[in-house]
Scaffold this motif. Structure first.
Motif, mmCIF file in Angstrom:
data_model
loop_
_atom_site.group_PDB
_atom_site.id
_atom_site.type_symbol
_atom_site.label_atom_id
_atom_site.label_comp_id
_atom_site.label_asym_id
_atom_site.label_seq_id
_atom_site.Cartn_x
_atom_site.Cartn_y
_atom_site.Cartn_z
ATOM 1 N N ASN A 59 0.806 -1.230 0.000
ATOM 2 C CA ASN A 59 0.000 0.000 0.000
ATOM 3 C C ASN A 59 0.836 1.276 0.000
ATOM 4 O O ASN A 59 0.501 2.250 0.676
ATOM 5 N N GLN A 61 1.160 3.678 -2.066
ATOM 6 C CA GLN A 61 0.492 4.896 -2.537
ATOM 7 C C GLN A 61 -0.295 5.592 -1.425
ATOM 8 O O GLN A 61 -0.583 6.777 -1.517
ATOM 9 N N ASN A 62 -0.582 4.879 -0.342
ATOM 10 C CA ASN A 62 -1.313 5.477 0.779
ATOM 11 C C ASN A 62 -0.568 6.631 1.442
ATOM 12 O O ASN A 62 -1.193 7.491 2.046
ATOM 13 N N ASP A 65 -1.763 9.878 -0.319
ATOM 14 C CA ASP A 65 -3.181 9.986 -0.672
ATOM 15 C C ASP A 65 -3.911 11.113 0.054
ATOM 16 O O ASP A 65 -5.106 11.317 -0.146
ATOM 17 N N SER A 67 -4.554 11.349 3.270
ATOM 18 C CA SER A 67 -5.314 10.900 4.441
ATOM 19 C C SER A 67 -4.368 10.425 5.543
ATOM 20 O O SER A 67 -3.483 9.602 5.302
ATOM 21 N N THR A 70 -4.945 6.263 6.422
ATOM 22 C CA THR A 70 -4.465 5.134 5.640
ATOM 23 C C THR A 70 -2.943 5.090 5.750
ATOM 24 O O THR A 70 -2.309 6.097 6.018
ATOM 25 N N TYR A 71 -2.364 3.920 5.527
ATOM 26 C CA TYR A 71 -0.922 3.810 5.702
ATOM 27 C C TYR A 71 -0.321 2.779 4.764
ATOM 28 O O TYR A 71 -1.000 1.906 4.239
ATOM 29 N N ALA A 72 0.992 2.913 4.576
ATOM 30 C CA ALA A 72 1.789 1.892 3.909
ATOM 31 C C ALA A 72 2.426 1.056 5.006
ATOM 32 O O ALA A 72 2.752 1.553 6.078
ATOM 33 N N TYR A 167 2.103 6.780 7.546
ATOM 34 C CA TYR A 167 0.748 7.192 7.194
ATOM 35 C C TYR A 167 0.706 8.252 6.096
ATOM 36 O O TYR A 167 -0.150 8.198 5.229
ATOM 37 N N GLU A 168 1.581 9.229 6.154
ATOM 38 C CA GLU A 168 1.503 10.309 5.165
ATOM 39 C C GLU A 168 2.839 10.993 4.987
ATOM 40 O O GLU A 168 3.619 11.116 5.928
#
Length: 173
Positions: A59, A61-62, A65, A67, A70-72, A167-168
């Protein structure tokens, strides 16, 4: 220009030479330790892509994104490299990486930027200091297409899982 003297006893002007060469060593530092992201504008992340040297990462791309929920997910380990491709060259002077909590974070990370993805320029190393985010402000804007994060995984407790989360990732100008 005539150099008449030096404050260093090992260096003095020559009286029998018409010219002289001086080697000057300069060290520059991009990170302003006293800087703050306040007043900077968040860059639009449209078209950004993410890659990583961790083959078990999911993940990716999270982290771009927009947000914070959401997380990688990455496998536990040292010296992971995460590369964010901005899609085109952009100017920025602030960086923030959000982890949500300090259980899944870098202890510290090295930040680099590039215009071609091959030749990297160092921004510096930033410590996490047991925080939910890692941020830094630069003395001035840099232009880059790629930003690289290299770091060592940090986990606070022995019961922490076998992976870590980001997360971001955000840039500011």
């Amino acid at each position: 220009m005539v150099i008449a003297g030096s404050s260093d006893a090992d260096y003095r002007p020559s009286s029998n030479v018409g010219f002289a060469y001086y080697l000057v060593s300069v060290t520059s530092k991009l990170i302003d330790e006293n800087g703050t992201l306040d007043g900077l504008t968040l860059l639009d992340k449209t078209g950004w892509t993410v890659s990583c040297t961790d083959n078990g990462a999911t993940n990716l791309q999270n982290i771009v994104d927009g947000s914070n929920s959401t997380y990688a997910k990455f496998t536990r380990g040292d010296n992971h490299e995460v590369v964010i491709d901005l899609g085109s060259e952009q100017a920025f002077k602030g960086i923030e990486v959000y982890f949500r909590n300090y259980y899944y974070a870098f202890d510290s990370c090295e930040l680099d930027y590039s215009t071609d993805g091959s030749t990297w320029n160092g921004i510096g190393t930033v410590a996490n200091n047991w925080s939910s985010s890692l941020s830094c402000v630069l003395y001035g804007s840099v232009n880059a297409r790629y930003v690289r994060i290299k770091g060592n995984f940090f986990y606070n407790y022995s019961w922490a899982s076998s992976y870590w989360r980001m997360y971001e990732f955000s840039l500011y100008n």
